[in-house]
Design a protein around this motif. Sequence first.
Motif, PDB file in Angstrom:
ATOM      1  N   THR A  65       0.841  -1.208   0.000  1.00 39.52           N
ATOM      2  CA  THR A  65       0.000   0.000   0.000  1.00 39.52           C
ATOM      3  C   THR A  65       0.870   1.249   0.000  1.00 39.52           C
ATOM      4  O   THR A  65       0.512   2.253  -0.628  1.00 39.52           O
ATOM      5  CB  THR A  65      -0.973   0.025   1.202  1.00 39.52           C
ATOM      6  OG1 THR A  65      -0.237  -0.068   2.431  1.00 39.52           O
ATOM      7  CG2 THR A  65      -1.999  -1.093   1.109  1.00 39.52           C
ATOM      8  N   LEU A  68       2.258   1.978  -3.434  1.00 41.52           N
ATOM      9  CA  LEU A  68       1.185   2.603  -4.203  1.00 41.52           C
ATOM     10  C   LEU A  68       1.069   4.080  -3.821  1.00 41.52           C
ATOM     11  O   LEU A  68       0.968   4.947  -4.693  1.00 41.52           O
ATOM     12  CB  LEU A  68      -0.123   1.856  -3.938  1.00 41.52           C
ATOM     13  CG  LEU A  68      -1.310   2.154  -4.810  1.00 41.52           C
ATOM     14  CD1 LEU A  68      -1.010   1.891  -6.280  1.00 41.52           C
ATOM     15  CD2 LEU A  68      -2.509   1.316  -4.362  1.00 41.52           C
ATOM     16  N   LYS A  72       1.246   7.419  -6.042  1.00 40.93           N
ATOM     17  CA  LYS A  72      -0.097   7.875  -6.372  1.00 40.93           C
ATOM     18  C   LYS A  72      -0.659   8.971  -5.453  1.00 40.93           C
ATOM     19  O   LYS A  72      -1.613   9.651  -5.821  1.00 40.93           O
ATOM     20  CB  LYS A  72      -1.018   6.653  -6.342  1.00 40.93           C
ATOM     21  CG  LYS A  72      -2.316   6.806  -7.053  1.00 40.93           C
ATOM     22  CD  LYS A  72      -3.038   5.464  -7.128  1.00 40.93           C
ATOM     23  CE  LYS A  72      -4.370   5.662  -7.823  1.00 40.93           C
ATOM     24  NZ  LYS A  72      -5.091   4.425  -8.028  1.00 40.93           N
ATOM     25  N   GLN A 125      -6.362   0.774  -4.985  1.00 33.40           N
ATOM     26  CA  GLN A 125      -5.855   0.983  -6.345  1.00 33.40           C
ATOM     27  C   GLN A 125      -6.857   1.728  -7.231  1.00 33.40           C
ATOM     28  O   GLN A 125      -6.459   2.357  -8.201  1.00 33.40           O
ATOM     29  CB  GLN A 125      -5.487  -0.355  -6.989  1.00 33.40           C
ATOM     30  CG  GLN A 125      -4.271  -0.989  -6.357  1.00 33.40           C
ATOM     31  CD  GLN A 125      -4.044  -2.425  -6.789  1.00 33.40           C
ATOM     32  OE1 GLN A 125      -4.966  -3.143  -7.142  1.00 33.40           O
ATOM     33  NE2 GLN A 125      -2.787  -2.862  -6.720  1.00 33.40           N
TER      34      GLN A 125
END
Length: 184
Positions: A65, A68, A72, A125
């Motif tokens: 996570t 990510l 992001k 996601q």
Amino acid sequence: MKPLLLVSLSAAALCVSACGKKAEPVENTAATSAAEPAALAPAVLSPGQAFANTAAASDAFEIETSKLAASKAQSAKIKSFAEQMIKAHTDSTAKLKTAAAAATPAIAPDAALTPAQQQELADLQTKSGAEFDRAYARLQADGHQKTLDALKAYAASGDVAPLKAFASELVPIVTAHLNMAKGL
């Protein structure tokens, strides 16, 4: 006497038919499919193995996570926290492997994500922008709280000394991460 002879012959036939066959390995995975028949369910894990698997999966989830989030996230604060979590949980995984290897017999932590963790990662996601940042922060606070609870419980009553020491050592670190996550 005939029933005893019949039972003996049946047992002998089973033994002969089993000769030369290799034992099939039993898979001990942290997660099983809901569609998997009960007869094929994995063997019950020892408390030490279960704890090692939980800790390994927690680290894997935090790393995935956070990777990510590092790419992001919208917030610089979230990105910075994510980078810290990648390093901290990579270090934690190394310490866990060392502690598990020191156990007698040695334990091999299984870092497979639980179905709930897989779903949370998949949901994360799909998010972007501020919605992603809020979801990541919530997952980090929830995940660190669950991990802290598991560490405290195992440190208090665990059955494998090296894993108990690992759990005790990580309690203050995870407490700090939890407080940081709550502040995101």
